[in-house]
Design a protein around this motif. Sequence first.
Motif, PDB file in Angstrom:
ATOM      1  N   VAL A 181      82.142  13.233  69.778  1.00  0.00           N
ATOM      2  CA  VAL A 181      82.769  14.717  70.100  1.00  0.00           C
ATOM      3  C   VAL A 181      83.959  14.646  70.809  1.00  0.00           C
ATOM      4  O   VAL A 181      84.814  15.269  70.770  1.00  0.00           O
ATOM      5  CB  VAL A 181      81.686  15.532  70.897  1.00  0.00           C
ATOM      6  N   VAL A 182      83.940  13.492  71.792  1.00  0.00           N
ATOM      7  CA  VAL A 182      85.255  13.159  72.634  1.00  0.00           C
ATOM      8  C   VAL A 182      86.410  13.176  71.892  1.00  0.00           C
ATOM      9  O   VAL A 182      87.531  13.407  71.903  1.00  0.00           O
ATOM     10  CB  VAL A 182      85.022  12.258  73.786  1.00  0.00           C
ATOM     11  N   SER A 183      86.064  12.122  70.828  1.00  0.00           N
ATOM     12  CA  SER A 183      87.353  11.403  69.855  1.00  0.00           C
ATOM     13  C   SER A 183      87.938  12.888  69.026  1.00  0.00           C
ATOM     14  O   SER A 183      88.946  12.940  68.805  1.00  0.00           O
ATOM     15  CB  SER A 183      86.752  10.482  69.095  1.00  0.00           C
ATOM     16  N   LEU A 184      86.809  13.609  68.757  1.00  0.00           N
ATOM     17  CA  LEU A 184      87.193  14.768  67.611  1.00  0.00           C
ATOM     18  C   LEU A 184      88.216  15.922  68.357  1.00  0.00           C
ATOM     19  O   LEU A 184      89.038  16.295  67.807  1.00  0.00           O
ATOM     20  CB  LEU A 184      85.867  15.482  67.183  1.00  0.00           C
ATOM     21  N   VAL A 185      87.582  15.968  69.693  1.00  0.00           N
ATOM     22  CA  VAL A 185      88.464  16.938  70.573  1.00  0.00           C
ATOM     23  C   VAL A 185      89.837  16.442  70.723  1.00  0.00           C
ATOM     24  O   VAL A 185      91.011  17.313  70.577  1.00  0.00           O
ATOM     25  CB  VAL A 185      87.781  17.125  71.965  1.00  0.00           C
ATOM     26  N   GLU A 186      89.976  15.255  70.975  1.00  0.00           N
ATOM     27  CA  GLU A 186      91.229  14.417  71.105  1.00  0.00           C
ATOM     28  C   GLU A 186      92.038  14.514  69.790  1.00  0.00           C
ATOM     29  O   GLU A 186      92.999  14.883  70.024  1.00  0.00           O
ATOM     30  CB  GLU A 186      91.117  13.187  71.532  1.00  0.00           C
ATOM     31  N   GLU A 187      91.396  14.463  68.653  1.00  0.00           N
ATOM     32  CA  GLU A 187      92.071  14.532  67.587  1.00  0.00           C
ATOM     33  C   GLU A 187      92.759  15.843  67.325  1.00  0.00           C
ATOM     34  O   GLU A 187      93.648  16.245  66.787  1.00  0.00           O
ATOM     35  CB  GLU A 187      91.167  14.071  66.357  1.00  0.00           C
ATOM     36  N   ILE A 188      92.015  16.849  67.494  1.00  0.00           N
ATOM     37  CA  ILE A 188      92.226  18.441  67.357  1.00  0.00           C
ATOM     38  C   ILE A 188      93.602  18.546  68.376  1.00  0.00           C
ATOM     39  O   ILE A 188      94.600  19.120  67.942  1.00  0.00           O
ATOM     40  CB  ILE A 188      91.199  19.391  67.723  1.00  0.00           C
ATOM     41  N   ASN A 189      93.518  18.207  69.415  1.00  0.00           N
ATOM     42  CA  ASN A 189      94.520  18.337  70.564  1.00  0.00           C
ATOM     43  C   ASN A 189      95.974  17.721  69.887  1.00  0.00           C
ATOM     44  O   ASN A 189      96.999  18.213  69.782  1.00  0.00           O
ATOM     45  CB  ASN A 189      94.212  17.574  71.762  1.00  0.00           C
ATOM     46  N   ARG A 190      95.729  16.602  69.187  1.00  0.00           N
ATOM     47  CA  ARG A 190      96.851  15.777  68.756  1.00  0.00           C
ATOM     48  C   ARG A 190      97.446  16.632  67.702  1.00  0.00           C
ATOM     49  O   ARG A 190      98.601  16.773  67.297  1.00  0.00           O
ATOM     50  CB  ARG A 190      96.584  14.326  68.216  1.00  0.00           C
ATOM     51  N   LEU A 191      96.615  17.218  66.633  1.00  0.00           N
ATOM     52  CA  LEU A 191      96.918  17.902  65.537  1.00  0.00           C
ATOM     53  C   LEU A 191      97.747  19.049  65.839  1.00  0.00           C
ATOM     54  O   LEU A 191      98.703  19.656  65.375  1.00  0.00           O
ATOM     55  CB  LEU A 191      95.745  18.212  64.768  1.00  0.00           C
ATOM     56  N   SER A 192      97.267  19.772  67.005  1.00  0.00           N
ATOM     57  CA  SER A 192      97.967  21.031  67.489  1.00  0.00           C
ATOM     58  C   SER A 192      99.436  20.766  68.006  1.00  0.00           C
ATOM     59  O   SER A 192     100.231  21.349  67.848  1.00  0.00           O
ATOM     60  CB  SER A 192      96.766  21.631  68.433  1.00  0.00           C
ATOM     61  N   GLU A 193      99.341  19.846  68.692  1.00  0.00           N
ATOM     62  CA  GLU A 193     100.675  19.252  69.380  1.00  0.00           C
ATOM     63  C   GLU A 193     101.668  18.902  68.236  1.00  0.00           C
ATOM     64  O   GLU A 193     102.915  19.264  68.328  1.00  0.00           O
ATOM     65  CB  GLU A 193     100.554  18.292  70.402  1.00  0.00           C
ATOM     66  N   GLU A 194     101.123  18.404  67.135  1.00  0.00           N
ATOM     67  CA  GLU A 194     101.878  17.701  66.041  1.00  0.00           C
ATOM     68  C   GLU A 194     102.646  19.131  65.460  1.00  0.00           C
ATOM     69  O   GLU A 194     103.524  19.063  64.799  1.00  0.00           O
ATOM     70  CB  GLU A 194     101.237  16.586  65.213  1.00  0.00           C
ATOM     71  N   LEU A 195     101.501  20.156  65.103  1.00  0.00           N
ATOM     72  CA  LEU A 195     102.056  21.205  64.189  1.00  0.00           C
ATOM     73  C   LEU A 195     102.562  22.434  65.094  1.00  0.00           C
ATOM     74  O   LEU A 195     103.125  22.981  64.368  1.00  0.00           O
ATOM     75  CB  LEU A 195     100.711  21.649  63.622  1.00  0.00           C
ATOM     76  N   ASN A 196     102.518  22.405  66.273  1.00  0.00           N
ATOM     77  CA  ASN A 196     103.200  23.355  67.064  1.00  0.00           C
ATOM     78  C   ASN A 196     102.194  24.421  67.329  1.00  0.00           C
ATOM     79  O   ASN A 196     102.020  25.166  66.329  1.00  0.00           O
ATOM     80  CB  ASN A 196     104.350  23.901  66.466  1.00  0.00           C
ATOM     81  N   PRO A 232      91.347  22.555  58.431  1.00  0.00           N
ATOM     82  CA  PRO A 232      92.313  23.813  58.466  1.00  0.00           C
ATOM     83  C   PRO A 232      93.605  23.003  58.826  1.00  0.00           C
ATOM     84  O   PRO A 232      94.589  23.498  58.205  1.00  0.00           O
ATOM     85  CB  PRO A 232      91.825  24.709  59.198  1.00  0.00           C
ATOM     86  N   LEU A 233      93.422  22.331  59.993  1.00  0.00           N
ATOM     87  CA  LEU A 233      94.649  21.675  60.483  1.00  0.00           C
ATOM     88  C   LEU A 233      95.345  20.635  59.691  1.00  0.00           C
ATOM     89  O   LEU A 233      96.594  20.512  59.687  1.00  0.00           O
ATOM     90  CB  LEU A 233      94.561  21.164  61.891  1.00  0.00           C
ATOM     91  N   ALA A 234      94.402  19.696  59.155  1.00  0.00           N
ATOM     92  CA  ALA A 234      95.245  18.566  58.493  1.00  0.00           C
ATOM     93  C   ALA A 234      95.680  18.964  57.190  1.00  0.00           C
ATOM     94  O   ALA A 234      96.779  18.485  56.785  1.00  0.00           O
ATOM     95  CB  ALA A 234      93.648  17.598  58.078  1.00  0.00           C
ATOM     96  N   TYR A 235      95.078  20.084  56.381  1.00  0.00           N
ATOM     97  CA  TYR A 235      95.923  20.657  55.138  1.00  0.00           C
ATOM     98  C   TYR A 235      97.177  21.383  55.502  1.00  0.00           C
ATOM     99  O   TYR A 235      98.105  21.474  54.866  1.00  0.00           O
ATOM    100  CB  TYR A 235      94.874  21.643  54.454  1.00  0.00           C
ATOM    101  N   LYS A 236      97.063  21.889  56.650  1.00  0.00           N
ATOM    102  CA  LYS A 236      98.337  22.680  57.181  1.00  0.00           C
ATOM    103  C   LYS A 236      99.460  21.322  57.413  1.00  0.00           C
ATOM    104  O   LYS A 236     100.492  21.905  57.131  1.00  0.00           O
ATOM    105  CB  LYS A 236      98.108  23.330  58.683  1.00  0.00           C
TER     106      LYS A 236
END
Length: 439
Positions: free
Chosen positions: A322-337, A251-255
């Motif tokens: 799992v740790v890496s995946l959570v970090e990736e979600i956080n980076r995507l969130s910050e990148e997209l606002n 969802p975040l990557a396609y956004k």
Amino acid sequence: MSDIRHSLLRRDALSAAKEVLYHLDIYLSSQLQNASLSVGDKGCTDLLEEFILQVPKERNCQPKRLNSLQELQLLEIMCNYFQEQSKDSVRQVMFSTIFSPQGNKADDSRITLLGKLVSMAVAVCRVPVLECAATWLQRTPAVYCVRLARTLVEDYCSLLPGSIHMLKQIFSTSSRFCCQFITAVTALYDLSSDDLIPPNDLLETVVSWIFEDPRLILIIFLNTPITANLPIGFLELTSITGLIRWCVKAPLAYKRRKKSSLANGATGTKMGKENALGVDNDCHTLYSKLHLSVLQVLILLQVHLTEKNLFGRLGLVLFDHVVSLVEEINRLSEELNPLNVAQEMELSLDRLAQALQVAMASGALLCSRENLRTVCSRLPHNNLLQLVISGPVQQPSHAALPPGFYPHIHTPPLAYPGLPAHPVQTFIPGMTFPYRPIH
């Protein structure tokens, strides 16, 4: 081998390559019969690198390059050889001898030829070649495996529009290759950038395979002797972790990709925007089906881990991932606002929570809830995720749990000591998964 080499130097390139295959087959068959096989024999390696991979051994010696027609003929000869060789042990050793990376300058030619051979095998449905390639993917460092996967994706999803049906058809002929191919493409396409989002045809193919038979991605795990220390740098035993990453990050990557397209004017017209949104909607439906299939696979794992006496001892979903995946979600969130992706973030976290819950219940993820709470503490609030990580810090040993039982998430309320605890939810093997995926 030196006499053979001098004879080969007098031949044309294609004839010399055919002769090397012939001599290698005789030599390796003899070694197998005598139980004294040395796959890394220097003479064999030198011959195949010089006359099949076209890598000259002498500085002043010009390689006999194959033109396009000769290369096609060589690929056909190799396909036919593996098809007609009746002994699987000889096929596998021959394939490994030719295509296993040696850490030298011939490796680029080796992997390039392998990609063309496997691509042809897919097109003409040469099952022995695909089976050998499946074993190769299992025993070769992942850096080479993703190169092979990229070649196949380019051939069937980019260079030849409409040819994806050729790739789809191997589902019914070589399930081992399909299993390893899925693991390789999930390692390749990690959604870390717009270029690493799986192409639509590839996504649809993978989802159709797994949705039809969720056990497909467990084939290698179920048929591989499990050692105490799994090799580092190779493909995972299953593609479960990679598929969870696809579903959670999609969802975040396609956004992000939609945002990039609009910023670059790639979908500048109204029609272009509508088409882009339509494609994304189709993909989101596929990811929803994939998410359901992954949860089904995780439930099946509990039975298989118990049968192999690995329940609570082998985590197929590693906590580090799992740790890496959570970090990736956080980076995507910050990148997209975060304010602009609230809906997408909610969907991603819902899928993450479901995957974590079922993975822990099935014994695929081995970690304490205290560690899980620490890792997920930086994520935006999500009701379902909070429910999953709010269980007791101390969990009973997985090994002590009877097969088929789900560990408690909550302890009984202290205010009602006289009431019995709620019964533990039981999953019965073979039953249809009772929960619907998050859409």
